[in-house]
Design a protein around this motif. Sequence first.
Motif, short mmCIF file in Angstrom:
data_model
loop_
_atom_site.label_atom_id
_atom_site.label_comp_id
_atom_site.label_asym_id
_atom_site.label_seq_id
_atom_site.Cartn_x
_atom_site.Cartn_y
_atom_site.Cartn_z
N TYR A 290 0.86 -1.13 0.29
CA TYR A 290 -0.13 -0.24 0.05
C TYR A 290 0.83 1.29 0.00
O TYR A 290 0.57 2.13 -0.67
CB TYR A 290 -0.92 0.15 1.07
CG TYR A 290 -1.72 1.05 1.36
CD1 TYR A 290 -3.23 1.00 0.72
CD2 TYR A 290 -1.46 2.43 1.84
CE1 TYR A 290 -3.90 2.03 0.98
CE2 TYR A 290 -2.42 3.45 2.04
CZ TYR A 290 -3.70 3.14 1.43
OH TYR A 290 -4.49 4.58 1.51
N ASP A 291 1.88 1.16 1.03
CA ASP A 291 2.71 2.46 0.85
C ASP A 291 3.34 2.72 -0.35
O ASP A 291 3.58 3.93 -0.91
CB ASP A 291 3.81 2.27 1.99
CG ASP A 291 3.38 2.49 3.41
OD1 ASP A 291 2.34 3.12 3.50
OD2 ASP A 291 4.01 1.85 4.27
N LYS A 292 3.63 1.64 -1.17
CA LYS A 292 4.49 1.77 -2.43
C LYS A 292 3.58 2.29 -3.45
O LYS A 292 4.09 2.98 -4.12
CB LYS A 292 5.15 0.57 -2.64
CG LYS A 292 6.08 0.47 -3.96
CD LYS A 292 6.56 -0.82 -4.27
CE LYS A 292 7.57 -0.85 -5.50
NZ LYS A 292 8.27 -2.22 -5.83
N VAL A 293 2.52 1.89 -3.61
CA VAL A 293 1.49 1.92 -4.68
C VAL A 293 0.95 3.19 -4.49
O VAL A 293 0.36 4.12 -5.28
CB VAL A 293 0.47 0.79 -4.81
CG1 VAL A 293 -0.65 1.18 -5.78
CG2 VAL A 293 1.10 -0.43 -5.16
N VAL A 294 0.12 3.58 -3.00
CA VAL A 294 -0.56 4.74 -2.71
C VAL A 294 0.14 5.94 -2.02
O VAL A 294 0.01 7.08 -2.51
CB VAL A 294 -1.89 4.32 -2.12
CG1 VAL A 294 -2.73 5.37 -1.67
CG2 VAL A 294 -2.52 3.27 -2.95
N THR A 295 0.42 5.54 -0.89
CA THR A 295 1.04 6.40 -0.02
C THR A 295 2.39 7.30 -0.59
O THR A 295 2.37 8.78 -0.53
CB THR A 295 1.62 5.84 1.36
OG1 THR A 295 0.52 5.08 2.02
CG2 THR A 295 1.87 6.86 2.39
N GLU A 296 3.44 6.41 -1.01
CA GLU A 296 4.42 7.29 -1.47
C GLU A 296 4.27 8.33 -2.83
O GLU A 296 4.70 9.50 -2.78
CB GLU A 296 5.76 6.40 -1.74
CG GLU A 296 6.25 5.70 -0.36
CD GLU A 296 7.19 4.63 -0.81
OE1 GLU A 296 7.58 4.60 -2.09
OE2 GLU A 296 7.51 3.87 -0.01
N PRO A 297 3.53 7.71 -3.78
CA PRO A 297 3.24 8.61 -4.85
C PRO A 297 2.27 9.76 -4.26
O PRO A 297 2.52 10.75 -4.90
CB PRO A 297 2.38 7.84 -5.81
CG PRO A 297 2.91 6.56 -5.46
CD PRO A 297 2.98 6.23 -3.96
#
Length: 305
Positions: A290-297
Motif C-alpha cells: 500500500y505504501d509503495k502504490v498509494v502513500t509514497e506517490p
Amino acid sequence: MRIRGFCSMVTLVVALASSPHLYAQAQSAPSTTKSAATAKQPFDPHDLTGTWRGDDPKPGIRNFASYDQKIPEPPLTDWGKQHLLFKAISHDALGGKHLPGWDRPGHLCPNNQDPCFSEDPNGVPANDFTGEYPGKDCEPLSTPGTYDVGALGAMEFLTTPDGTRIFQMLEYHREWRTFWLNRDHPKNLDPTYEGDSIAHWEGDTLVVDTIGYNGKTDITQNVGHLKSDAFRLVERFRRTDHDHLELDMTYYDPKAWGDKSWPGFKRYFKLVPTTDFEEFICSPREYQTYDKVVTEPEEKALPAK
C-alpha cells in the motif's frame, strides 16, 4: 486507517486491490436508508445480540471519529506533554487550524482532499503520511480507536448463557473484548491492549467501564498523543429501537489531563442481517505494498510546505 482521496479511479482500483483497509471499507459501507417497518418491531433493550455496522445519523457526519465532537480536549499536563505527544498524525486533526479555503470545522475535507487541518490543538502536525494513527503497521487498534471509522467493520455482541459476560466481536482487525457483568476490576491488573472491562445496566443503558490499558495505543486517529496507562474509557450503549444502537463515550486520563474528563463522543450503529465476518488479517506485507502504490506517490504529489 489510511483513508485518502485518490487522483483517479485507476489509483483507487489499485489501492483497493492492494489494501485490506480500503477493501473492508468498500465492502461494509453502511446504508443510510432506514426501514421504519423493522425499526418499530418489538425488542428487548437489554439484548444487544446481533451484528451492527456504523450508521449515518445525519447527512455529512458519516460516523467518522471526532468529526461531530464539539467539546475541546482538556489541556495536557506537563507530564503528558513530555511523554505522550506524537511527532505527527496522519489524519485531519480535531479542532486544528484550518488552511485557507476550508472553513467548516467538524466535517470531512471536501472530496477527501488533504490537507485540511494543519495541526491538532497541541500543535502536533496533521496530514502527515508518515504520521501516527490507530492500528498503524498492524498494531492493535484497541478502544476507542476501533470506533474511528464505524463503517469499516461489523460489531457483534454475544452473551454467555449464564449472563455473566458479554463478548464484543470486532471484524476490523479481528479484535474482541469481554464485558464482565458479575465482578469488579481486579486489584492488581496486568495491563493489556484492550484493558479490563466491567459492565452493568443503568435502566436500558449498558455502561461499560474499562481500565488497565497498557499505554501503547492511540486514542483516536485525530488525537496527537497516546493514551497513558491510566486511561479510562466509559461507554454507554443504548438500543434506541429495534434497528439502532447509540454509543456515548467519555475519556479519562489523569496522567494526560489531570482531573478533567473528555465527554461527548457519539457513535451510531444499525442492525444488519447476521452474516459471517469477513476475514480481516492485518498483513505487514500488504501495508508495504500500500505504501509503495498509494502513500509514497501521494506524498510526492503534495504541494511543498
